[in-house]
Write an enzyme that holds these catalytic residues in place. Structure first.
Site, PDB file in Angstrom:
ATOM      1  N   HIS A  74       0.843  -1.217   0.000  1.00 23.04           N
ATOM      2  CA  HIS A  74       0.000   0.000   0.000  1.00 23.04           C
ATOM      3  C   HIS A  74       0.863   1.247   0.000  1.00 23.04           C
ATOM      4  O   HIS A  74       0.992   1.894   1.032  1.00 23.04           O
ATOM      5  CB  HIS A  74      -0.903  -0.011   1.237  1.00 23.04           C
ATOM      6  CG  HIS A  74      -2.097   0.900   1.131  1.00 23.04           C
ATOM      7  ND1 HIS A  74      -2.066   2.222   1.526  1.00 23.04           N
ATOM      8  CD2 HIS A  74      -3.345   0.677   0.675  1.00 23.04           C
ATOM      9  CE1 HIS A  74      -3.254   2.766   1.337  1.00 23.04           C
ATOM     10  NE2 HIS A  74      -4.053   1.850   0.822  1.00 23.04           N
ATOM     11  N   ILE A  80       1.584   4.828   1.386  1.00 18.71           N
ATOM     12  CA  ILE A  80       0.566   5.669   2.014  1.00 18.71           C
ATOM     13  C   ILE A  80      -0.027   4.900   3.189  1.00 18.71           C
ATOM     14  O   ILE A  80      -0.401   3.732   3.052  1.00 18.71           O
ATOM     15  CB  ILE A  80      -0.547   6.046   1.008  1.00 18.71           C
ATOM     16  CG1 ILE A  80       0.043   6.874  -0.136  1.00 18.71           C
ATOM     17  CG2 ILE A  80      -1.669   6.815   1.703  1.00 18.71           C
ATOM     18  CD1 ILE A  80      -0.932   7.146  -1.258  1.00 18.71           C
ATOM     19  N   GLY A  83      -6.163   4.674   5.087  1.00 15.67           N
ATOM     20  CA  GLY A  83      -7.215   5.393   5.796  1.00 15.67           C
ATOM     21  C   GLY A  83      -7.907   4.535   6.831  1.00 15.67           C
ATOM     22  O   GLY A  83      -8.241   5.006   7.922  1.00 15.67           O
ATOM     23  N   VAL A  84      -8.123   3.270   6.513  1.00 15.55           N
ATOM     24  CA  VAL A  84      -8.793   2.383   7.463  1.00 15.55           C
ATOM     25  C   VAL A  84      -7.947   2.205   8.722  1.00 15.55           C
ATOM     26  O   VAL A  84      -8.478   2.070   9.822  1.00 15.55           O
ATOM     27  CB  VAL A  84      -9.167   1.030   6.799  1.00 15.55           C
ATOM     28  CG1 VAL A  84      -7.934   0.207   6.487  1.00 15.55           C
ATOM     29  CG2 VAL A  84     -10.142   0.257   7.646  1.00 15.55           C
ATOM     30  N   GLU A  88      -8.688   3.046  12.657  1.00 11.21           N
ATOM     31  CA  GLU A  88      -8.353   2.109  13.732  1.00 11.21           C
ATOM     32  C   GLU A  88      -7.490   2.786  14.794  1.00 11.21           C
ATOM     33  O   GLU A  88      -7.714   2.594  15.997  1.00 11.21           O
ATOM     34  CB  GLU A  88      -7.633   0.881  13.167  1.00 11.21           C
ATOM     35  CG  GLU A  88      -7.162  -0.115  14.213  1.00 11.21           C
ATOM     36  CD  GLU A  88      -8.271  -0.768  15.024  1.00 11.21           C
ATOM     37  OE1 GLU A  88      -8.012  -1.138  16.189  1.00 11.21           O
ATOM     38  OE2 GLU A  88      -9.407  -0.918  14.514  1.00 11.21           O
TER      39      GLU A  88
END
Length: 171
Positions: A74, A80, A83-84, A88
């Site tokens: 990723h 990067i 976002g998830v 969290e």
């Protein structure tokens, strides 16, 4: 022209809300302390330290380093922070906020119930210090807590969400 002026005004307001982070200041909770409140362990413990806390608000930091496992995919060549995982990390910081206020926190955990209005405004990359600000939106009732979370890199708001969690006794 009016729209551009409103966007510019909104960006200034957002940036002025950014918490001040002094990396030289001793944290309230360090990595070892945080692992006493949360069941998460390496490599999924996403809060490195807590720098400020009241009964209704917390400021926590996640130092993003390039050696983290998810950067291999990723994205290769352009890493990067997902976002998830920002969501969290905010949830974990919120868990520290809630569980640091209960007696025997090791007997409890917090579980997501709902995420609303999640927005990702800029990318987070290795070398960034992600400063998370979580605040309770309402008093905790029947073990349910509603929080607003914001993530900043420097003065820039990079993500935000409203989260609902349930406090559950595990022992």
């Amino acid at each position: 022209k009016k729209i551009k002026a409103l966007i510019k005004l909104n960006k200034k307001k957002t940036q002025s809300d950014a918490p001040v982070y002094d990396p030289n200041k001793k944290p309230i909770y360090d990595y070892k302390d945080i692992s006493k409140f949360l069941p998460h362990k390496h490599p999924f413990l996403l809060v490195d330290k807590v720098i400020e806390k009241t009964p209704t608000q917390i400021l926590a930091v996640k130092n993003v380093t390039g050696d983290q496992y998810f950067f291999n995919g990723h994205f290769p060549g352009d890493p990067i922070f997902p976002g998830v995982l920002q969501l969290e990390a905010m949830a974990q910081a919120g868990g520290v906020l809630i569980l640091s206020e209960v007696e025997n926190p090791e007997n409890y955990t917090t579980l997501f119930m709902k995420i609303d209005n999640a927005k990702f405004k800029d990318k987070v990359v290795p070398g960034d210090s992600l400063v998370m600000k979580l605040e309770l939106l309402e008093p905790i009732r029947r073990g349910i807590c509603l929080m607003k979370g914001r993530c900043y890199v420097g003065e820039k708001l990079v993500s935000e969400a409203e989260m609902m969690a349930q406090i559950i006794k595990i022992k």
